[in-house]
Design a protein around this motif. Structure first.
Motif, PDB file in Angstrom:
ATOM      1  N   SER A   1      49.324  43.066  44.805  1.00  0.00           N
ATOM      2  CA  SER A   1      48.448  42.565  45.542  1.00  0.00           C
ATOM      3  C   SER A   1      47.074  42.687  45.491  1.00  0.00           C
ATOM      4  CB  SER A   1      48.791  43.055  47.141  1.00  0.00           C
ATOM      5  OG  SER A   1      50.063  42.735  47.377  1.00  0.00           O
ATOM      6  N   LEU A   2      46.856  43.821  44.978  1.00  0.00           N
ATOM      7  CA  LEU A   2      45.229  44.389  44.776  1.00  0.00           C
ATOM      8  C   LEU A   2      45.215  43.744  43.275  1.00  0.00           C
ATOM      9  CD1 LEU A   2      45.163  48.193  45.663  1.00  0.00           C
ATOM     10  CD2 LEU A   2      43.959  46.227  46.825  1.00  0.00           C
ATOM     11  N   GLY A   3      46.162  43.746  42.222  1.00  0.00           N
ATOM     12  CA  GLY A   3      45.763  43.043  41.076  1.00  0.00           C
ATOM     13  C   GLY A   3      45.494  41.412  41.236  1.00  0.00           C
ATOM     14  N   TYR A   4      46.226  40.816  42.140  1.00  0.00           N
ATOM     15  CA  TYR A   4      46.302  39.487  42.440  1.00  0.00           C
ATOM     16  C   TYR A   4      44.504  39.154  43.079  1.00  0.00           C
ATOM     17  CZ  TYR A   4      46.548  34.617  44.097  1.00  0.00           C
ATOM     18  OH  TYR A   4      46.471  33.418  44.332  1.00  0.00           O
TER      19      TYR A   4
ATOM     20  N   THR B   1      39.260  37.435  43.206  1.00  0.00           N
ATOM     21  CA  THR B   1      37.688  37.452  43.247  1.00  0.00           C
ATOM     22  C   THR B   1      36.909  37.573  42.181  1.00  0.00           C
ATOM     23  OG1 THR B   1      38.405  39.853  43.191  1.00  0.00           O
ATOM     24  CG2 THR B   1      38.125  39.164  45.139  1.00  0.00           C
ATOM     25  N   THR B   2      37.721  37.714  41.146  1.00  0.00           N
ATOM     26  CA  THR B   2      36.821  37.382  39.678  1.00  0.00           C
ATOM     27  C   THR B   2      36.676  35.958  39.168  1.00  0.00           C
ATOM     28  OG1 THR B   2      37.908  39.434  38.799  1.00  0.00           O
ATOM     29  CG2 THR B   2      36.767  38.024  36.932  1.00  0.00           C
ATOM     30  N   LEU B   3      37.487  35.259  39.707  1.00  0.00           N
ATOM     31  CA  LEU B   3      37.489  33.880  39.536  1.00  0.00           C
ATOM     32  C   LEU B   3      36.326  33.227  40.316  1.00  0.00           C
ATOM     33  CD1 LEU B   3      41.037  32.353  38.960  1.00  0.00           C
ATOM     34  CD2 LEU B   3      39.527  32.813  37.360  1.00  0.00           C
ATOM     35  N   VAL B   4      36.378  33.605  41.662  1.00  0.00           N
ATOM     36  CA  VAL B   4      35.300  33.218  42.661  1.00  0.00           C
ATOM     37  C   VAL B   4      34.038  33.596  42.303  1.00  0.00           C
ATOM     38  CG1 VAL B   4      34.483  33.372  44.962  1.00  0.00           C
ATOM     39  CG2 VAL B   4      36.947  33.111  44.596  1.00  0.00           C
ATOM     40  N   TYR B   5      33.795  35.043  41.651  1.00  0.00           N
ATOM     41  CA  TYR B   5      32.549  35.227  41.361  1.00  0.00           C
ATOM     42  C   TYR B   5      31.916  34.652  40.192  1.00  0.00           C
ATOM     43  CZ  TYR B   5      28.701  38.324  39.380  1.00  0.00           C
ATOM     44  OH  TYR B   5      27.712  38.731  38.808  1.00  0.00           O
TER      45      TYR B   5
ATOM     46  N   LEU C   1      30.930  39.826  44.069  1.00  0.00           N
ATOM     47  CA  LEU C   1      31.023  41.048  43.113  1.00  0.00           C
ATOM     48  C   LEU C   1      31.284  42.408  43.796  1.00  0.00           C
ATOM     49  CD1 LEU C   1      30.511  42.044  40.014  1.00  0.00           C
ATOM     50  CD2 LEU C   1      27.926  42.022  40.729  1.00  0.00           C
ATOM     51  N   VAL C   2      30.630  42.752  44.792  1.00  0.00           N
ATOM     52  CA  VAL C   2      31.042  43.883  45.534  1.00  0.00           C
ATOM     53  C   VAL C   2      32.195  43.970  45.899  1.00  0.00           C
ATOM     54  CG1 VAL C   2      30.375  45.231  47.731  1.00  0.00           C
ATOM     55  CG2 VAL C   2      28.527  43.912  46.262  1.00  0.00           C
ATOM     56  N   LEU C   3      33.067  42.790  46.479  1.00  0.00           N
ATOM     57  CA  LEU C   3      34.226  42.832  46.834  1.00  0.00           C
ATOM     58  C   LEU C   3      35.269  43.074  45.616  1.00  0.00           C
ATOM     59  CD1 LEU C   3      36.377  42.377  49.071  1.00  0.00           C
ATOM     60  CD2 LEU C   3      36.304  40.116  48.319  1.00  0.00           C
ATOM     61  N   LEU C   4      34.820  42.489  44.602  1.00  0.00           N
ATOM     62  CA  LEU C   4      35.573  42.691  43.304  1.00  0.00           C
ATOM     63  C   LEU C   4      35.709  44.252  42.749  1.00  0.00           C
ATOM     64  CD1 LEU C   4      36.961  41.798  40.645  1.00  0.00           C
ATOM     65  CD2 LEU C   4      34.813  41.328  39.764  1.00  0.00           C
ATOM     66  N   VAL C   5      34.427  44.833  42.882  1.00  0.00           N
ATOM     67  CA  VAL C   5      34.301  46.192  42.632  1.00  0.00           C
ATOM     68  C   VAL C   5      35.120  46.937  43.230  1.00  0.00           C
ATOM     69  CG1 VAL C   5      32.673  48.028  42.227  1.00  0.00           C
ATOM     70  CG2 VAL C   5      32.098  45.886  41.433  1.00  0.00           C
ATOM     71  N   ILE C   6      35.107  46.848  44.668  1.00  0.00           N
ATOM     72  CA  ILE C   6      36.022  47.482  45.704  1.00  0.00           C
ATOM     73  C   ILE C   6      37.558  47.419  45.289  1.00  0.00           C
ATOM     74  CG2 ILE C   6      36.482  47.750  48.192  1.00  0.00           C
ATOM     75  CD1 ILE C   6      33.480  47.164  48.871  1.00  0.00           C
ATOM     76  N   VAL C   7      37.845  46.262  45.136  1.00  0.00           N
ATOM     77  CA  VAL C   7      39.422  45.965  44.954  1.00  0.00           C
ATOM     78  C   VAL C   7      39.771  46.904  43.754  1.00  0.00           C
ATOM     79  CG1 VAL C   7      41.091  44.235  44.776  1.00  0.00           C
ATOM     80  CG2 VAL C   7      39.228  43.873  46.553  1.00  0.00           C
ATOM     81  N   ALA C   8      38.950  46.363  42.626  1.00  0.00           N
ATOM     82  CA  ALA C   8      39.113  47.163  41.408  1.00  0.00           C
ATOM     83  C   ALA C   8      39.239  48.542  41.490  1.00  0.00           C
ATOM     84  CB  ALA C   8      38.363  46.562  40.189  1.00  0.00           C
ATOM     85  N   THR C   9      38.218  49.131  42.096  1.00  0.00           N
ATOM     86  CA  THR C   9      38.255  50.549  42.154  1.00  0.00           C
ATOM     87  C   THR C   9      39.419  51.153  42.961  1.00  0.00           C
ATOM     88  OG1 THR C   9      35.945  50.459  42.122  1.00  0.00           O
ATOM     89  CG2 THR C   9      36.786  52.554  43.165  1.00  0.00           C
ATOM     90  N   ILE C  10      39.991  50.334  44.183  1.00  0.00           N
ATOM     91  CA  ILE C  10      41.067  50.819  44.764  1.00  0.00           C
ATOM     92  C   ILE C  10      42.425  50.896  43.962  1.00  0.00           C
ATOM     93  CG2 ILE C  10      42.460  50.425  46.811  1.00  0.00           C
ATOM     94  CD1 ILE C  10      40.061  49.541  48.324  1.00  0.00           C
ATOM     95  N   LEU C  11      42.375  49.611  43.327  1.00  0.00           N
ATOM     96  CA  LEU C  11      43.751  49.561  42.317  1.00  0.00           C
ATOM     97  C   LEU C  11      43.564  50.563  41.384  1.00  0.00           C
ATOM     98  CD1 LEU C  11      46.092  47.806  41.390  1.00  0.00           C
ATOM     99  CD2 LEU C  11      44.384  46.411  40.058  1.00  0.00           C
ATOM    100  N   PHE C  12      42.629  51.095  40.733  1.00  0.00           N
ATOM    101  CA  PHE C  12      42.679  52.235  39.534  1.00  0.00           C
ATOM    102  C   PHE C  12      42.934  53.361  40.084  1.00  0.00           C
ATOM    103  CE2 PHE C  12      40.111  55.316  37.515  1.00  0.00           C
ATOM    104  CZ  PHE C  12      40.692  55.162  36.178  1.00  0.00           C
TER     105      PHE C  12
END
Length: 658
Positions: free
Chosen positions: A256-259, A264-268, A277-288
């Protein structure tokens, strides 16, 4: 005998776990708690008797009259602000909008600009369109210069716009172009325009949101109930398939986080908005972080799964425990309602403070009144005995300058705050101990078929009969810590105004320290309640024993117990995500015409499903914490022989090489 880690444990062959040899604990603190509740009830009685909630619900004019309530304005239930630009740029020095406020029969249905109207309208029509304070007698005004003085003194509005009522307050529907382009010198007119537009937009959005809530409430309720069954099904399945369920949950959350990262990457890339961009960083960080933690803790996760499986057995064995959290939840809701109600009633205990403002020497008052500037006055007496040229005073008036409260009200507020937190933490602790007693009984029953049928009732009665004093003491400790945090927050607000870097740093450290201290105390309290449920000792003894036991097994505590909490959190997030996804799919494909914003039902289902899942998983977490502490003591107390058998399951023994 000597237990593990050199701990001296006196073995009692007749020891039967948490079911026997129990007495009342911490009675002094229970008496103190009851005494405080009696005092708090007296404060509540005084507040309900002398307070008046209508002072908060109904708007009041500049003189303190309640629109639609007080006799002088009985037929005027709406409030209009003379200069909304002052409300738009309101600062912290004001507690309310610093402009003249007047009760009116209805909100204005036209636009009015005095500078233009005085040039185009006859005097009679001008007076008809004016909105003035209640003490202004327009029928006694015969010249334009008198009206000019009234407008200048803010006794009559210099402008108003077509308005609508919001909670009894008149707010403009929009900005009149002629008003914006005029030469009138209204301070910060741009702020007023932005303010009015924002109010209009917010009103429109709120109406649509309200309509969405009305249209979707039953569907949201159905989805929320379905999420409850999913949570229950998830917990039951963990009894047999804990390991695959946990790993599937981790994979589902990561997917889910990967999706979400992909979307969010496409939208940004498409919009280039910083928010995405902020949302993308947050989601990617949590996934990592989740992937990293899973890789490093994969072996411990398997062991944590076995503890989860054991707790699932306990929960499914005592299914009534899944319903019990509703009891403390309802009690906490009642405590919240009680505390907030008293707070609001205490806010309404005040009397208006009227002061004379003598703006000129033309206002002549009866000599017996001895009115001087800033003297106390009564509006009715002032208007009846102070005249100017045979009519009412124009620039001078008896105005409301403040609210006088009894000196002891601030202490009543302190009692209410302390009482609210103390009782709130007490109710929370009560729920924790009842569940701890329930699952401790399950663990320390060697033959699980002999577990009492009404185990939750036994735990409830045992807690009420013996350990309310312990709960009161533990709740008081948390209350003191929370009050200190509130004081630090108040001090921090004052320190910010001083703009002192050193003081800000010190305050930041203090706030951080007490935040960590409160969380540490919650951890200690929870384990103290478990030990109290097991052995029936007082709070201090139970807290000491629990702390020593955990410190002797600190690696297991950090690695196993905390991993289980993390895994349960992922389970709650998964269930919440599924309900949100189902809501989003329905309202973007099947119910497009039913709502204005699909986000409204999605947010409602997210909140409802997360709260419901939290109720179920809170029981599961309580079972894990209790069984884990019992398991640690089982390891030290017993050795697996016939005389001292282990109470843990064979699978746990095998994993721990017992």
């Amino acid at each position: 005998m000597e237990g593990k880690y050199g701990k001296k444990i006196s073995y009692d062959p007749d020891w039967k776990g948490p079911l026997h040899k129990r007495s009342c604990t911490d009675c002094f603190w229970l008496i103190l708690f009851i005494t405080f509740l009696v005092g708090w009830s007296c404060v509540a009685y005084y507040a309900l008797k002398h307070g008046n909630m209508e002072k908060l619900l109904h708007p009041s004019d500049t003189e303190g009259r309640k629109c639609g309530i007080d006799s002088a304005v009985k037929d005027k239930k709406y409030l209009i602000f003379f200069d909304l630009s002052k409300c738009a740029r309101i600062s912290t020095e004001y507690r309310s909008c610093p402009t003249t406020q007047v009760c009116v029969e209805k909100c204005p249905d036209r636009n009015f600009l005095y500078n233009n109207a005085r040039e185009t309208l006859p005097l009679a029509e001008l007076k008809r369109q004016l909105i003035c304070k209640i003490d202004v007698k327009l029928n006694e005004i015969y010249r334009l210069d008198q009206i000019d003085m009234l407008v200048k003194a803010e006794k009559c509005a210099s402008w108003y716009l077509e308005s609508t009522s919001i909670v009894g307050r008149c707010f403009p529907k929009g900005i009149w172009p002629e008003f914006v382009n005029s030469t009138i010198t209204v301070p910060d007119l741009q702020h007023a325009e932005a303010f009015v537009k924002a109010v209009a937009n917010i009103e429109d959005v709120l109406k649509k949101v309200y309509q969405d809530i009305k249209e979707t409430k039953y569907i949201v309720l159905g989805i929320a109930i379905a999420s409850g069954f999913v949570s229950l099904f998830y917990i039951v399945v963990l009894r047999w398939l804990a390991t695959p369920c946990v790993w599937l949950t981790i994979l589902a959350v990561c997917a889910s986080l990967g999706y979400g990262t992909y979307e969010t990457t496409l939208v940004y890339i498409k919009t280039r908005y910083t928010e995405w961009l902020v949302l993308l960083v947050i989601v990617a960080t949590i996934l990592f972080l989740i992937i990293l933690a899973t890789l490093f803790l994969r072996r411990r996760i398997y062991l944590a799964c076995q503890l989860i499986k054991e707790s699932s057995k306990a929960v499914t064995c005592v299914l009534s425990s899944l319903i019990f959290p509703v009891v403390p939840w309802v009690l906490q809701l009642l405590v919240l309602t009680y505390g907030v109600t008293i707070f609001l009633y205490l806010l309404t205990i005040w009397s208006p403070n009227y002061r004379v403002e003598m703006m000129d020497n033309n206002c002549i008052c009866d000599s017996s009144l001895n009115y001087v500037n800033n003297a106390t006055c009564d509006p009715g007496i002032f208007n009846a005995n102070c005249k100017q040229s045979g009519g009412p005073c124009i620039l001078s008036a008896c105005n409301l300058v403040g609210k006088d409260r009894p000196w002891f009200i601030k202490y009543f507020h302190i009692v209410n705050i302390v009482g609210f937190y103390w009782l709130f933490f007490f109710v929370s602790a009560f729920g924790e101990m009842v569940l701890a007693a329930t699952f401790a009984t399950w663990y320390w029953t060697l033959n699980k078929h002999n577990v009492p049928y009404f185990t939750i009732t036994v735990g409830f009665w045992r807690t009420v009969r013996y350990h309310l004093g312990t709960l009161a003491f533990g709740a008081l400790i948390l209350t003191i810590c929370r009050i200190i945090r509130l004081i630090l927050e108040a001090i921090n607000e004052k320190v910010k105004k001083a703009n002192n870097e050193c003081a800000n740093t010190v305050m930041c450290c203090c706030r951080c320290f007490f935040y960590l201290l409160e969380n540490f105390l919650k951890f200690i309290n929870s384990n103290a309640y478990i030990m109290c449920a097991v052995h029936g000792k007082g709070f201090c003894r139970s807290a000491r024993d629990a702390f020593n036991l955990l410190m002797r097994n600190v690696i297991r505590v950090v690695v196993i117990n905390k991993i289980t909490g993390w895994l349960l959190l992922l389970g709650k997030l998964l269930i919440t995500g599924l309900t949100v996804a189902a809501t989003w799919w329905y309202y973007t494909n099947k119910g497009k015409d039913d709502v204005y914003y699909w986000e409204v039902p999605a947010v409602m289902t997210a909140i409802a499903s997360f709260l419901i899942a939290t109720v179920f998983f809170k029981v599961h977490a309580a079972a894990i914490d209790t069984l884990f502490l019992c398991f640690l003591e089982d390891c030290e107390r017993n050795d697996g022989t016939d005389s001292r058998p282990y109470y843990m399951s064979k699978r746990l023994r095998k994993l721990l090489h017992k």
